[in-house]
Enzyme design. Structure first.
Site, short mmCIF file in Angstrom:
data_model
loop_
_atom_site.label_atom_id
_atom_site.label_comp_id
_atom_site.label_asym_id
_atom_site.label_seq_id
_atom_site.Cartn_x
_atom_site.Cartn_y
_atom_site.Cartn_z
N TYR A 236 12.82 3.27 -2.09
CA TYR A 236 12.03 4.49 -2.02
C TYR A 236 12.92 5.69 -2.25
O TYR A 236 14.12 5.68 -1.95
CB TYR A 236 11.36 4.63 -0.65
CG TYR A 236 10.17 3.74 -0.42
CD1 TYR A 236 8.88 4.15 -0.79
CD2 TYR A 236 10.30 2.49 0.17
CE1 TYR A 236 7.79 3.35 -0.58
CE2 TYR A 236 9.21 1.66 0.39
CZ TYR A 236 7.95 2.11 0.01
OH TYR A 236 6.87 1.30 0.21
N ARG B 140 9.24 7.76 6.03
CA ARG B 140 8.89 9.15 6.36
C ARG B 140 9.42 9.55 7.73
O ARG B 140 9.80 10.72 7.93
CB ARG B 140 7.37 9.33 6.28
CG ARG B 140 6.84 9.26 4.85
CD ARG B 140 5.33 9.13 4.80
NE ARG B 140 4.68 10.22 5.55
CZ ARG B 140 3.39 10.22 5.87
NH1 ARG B 140 2.60 9.18 5.54
NH2 ARG B 140 2.87 11.24 6.52
N ASP C 57 0.30 5.38 0.95
CA ASP C 57 -0.65 6.22 1.65
C ASP C 57 -1.16 7.35 0.76
O ASP C 57 -0.64 7.59 -0.33
CB ASP C 57 -0.01 6.84 2.90
CG ASP C 57 0.25 5.80 3.98
OD1 ASP C 57 -0.45 4.77 4.00
OD2 ASP C 57 1.15 6.03 4.81
N ARG D 95 0.83 -1.19 0.00
CA ARG D 95 0.00 0.00 0.00
C ARG D 95 0.87 1.25 0.00
O ARG D 95 1.93 1.28 0.62
CB ARG D 95 -0.89 0.03 1.24
CG ARG D 95 -1.75 -1.21 1.43
CD ARG D 95 -2.43 -1.16 2.78
NE ARG D 95 -3.13 -2.40 3.08
CZ ARG D 95 -3.72 -2.66 4.24
NH1 ARG D 95 -3.69 -1.75 5.21
NH2 ARG D 95 -4.34 -3.81 4.43
#
Length: 244
Positions: free
Chosen positions: A110, A197, A52, A50
């Site tokens: 990422y 994050r 966000d 997933r």
């Protein structure tokens, strides 16, 4: 049935994340609706993971099963013809029936973008995290190397996750700067909820002098979320690629 693998690129600004939600626009539902127009079938598209609300992707991977006889490489163009401009399939191929975009994955990479200038950029408002305070880039880059390795990253996991095993391996991190734009890349075998994050937020706090530059090993050992930095906003985050 045939198993079709897709590589997907999207701007997540206008979506409530990947996973389908009632009465909300999501990447998954948008893709399924577009595939149905092509195959005339109700499909369940399986994502590698997933993302966000507001998070972007250049290399999200998904797969779905179909009885359609469309050549595998043609699915890309056929689906793209039915997608909005902020989602695109960059590659399509037929894979073995055992392939599962999530469970077959070995890791992910990422990228996170930080725009470090006093004045915000209208062009980057949905694509990079604007930090107006001056950041010590060299200190941030040095501290980032302490993330590499196999650690219990519970300190870098947001509350609300049901994951019990919080040990992950980070293979590499890279921090580069091009004028006011800072690019952070991280590659690992898996990531906890909001882990990237929170890592970025911690590095930003280090760059502003709010957290000691040598404290990341202590933060990891503490296994306490309160000891890490803030959670960077979602719109600077990009899923670059999934490793198989």
């Amino acid at each position: 049935m045939r198993n079709i693998k897709l590589i997907i690129e999207y701007d997540g600004t206008n979506y409530f994340g990947w996973q389908k939600q009632p009465n909300q626009a999501t990447i998954q539902e948008t893709l399924e609706d577009s595939i149905k127009k092509v195959t005339k079938e109700d499909v369940n598209i399986i994502g590698s993971g997933r993302t966000d609300r507001g998070v972007h992707a250049r290399g999200q991977v998904a797969n779905f099963f179909t009885d359609s006889r469309i050549p595998s490489e043609k699915f890309k163009d056929a689906i793209n013809a039915n997608l909005p401009k902020d989602i695109a399939i960059s590659h399509s191929e037929e894979v073995d029936s055992a392939f599962h975009s999530r469970y077959s994955a070995k890791g992910k990479e990422y990228r996170y973008l930080i725009y470090n200038r006093r004045v915000p950029s209208p062009l980057l408002r949905n694509l990079a995290y604007h930090v107006p305070q001056k950041l010590d880039f060299n200190i941030m880059r040095k501290s980032a190397t302490d993330i590499v390795g196999t650690h219990d990253f519970r300190s870098f996991m947001a509350s609300g996750s049901s994951v019990e095993d919080t040990t992950r391996t980070v293979y590499s991190v890279q921090l580069d700067k091009n004028y006011e734009l800072i690019e952070f890349r991280i590659n690992g075998n898996g990531f906890l909820y909001n882990m990237v994050r929170i890592v970025v937020g911690t590095l930003v706090d280090i760059g502003m002098g709010k957290i000691c530059s040598s404290s990341i090993p202590e933060i990891i050992l503490s296994r306490e979320r309160k000891n890490a930095g803030h959670t960077a906003p979602p719109h600077g985050l990009y899923l670059e690629r999934v490793l198989y």
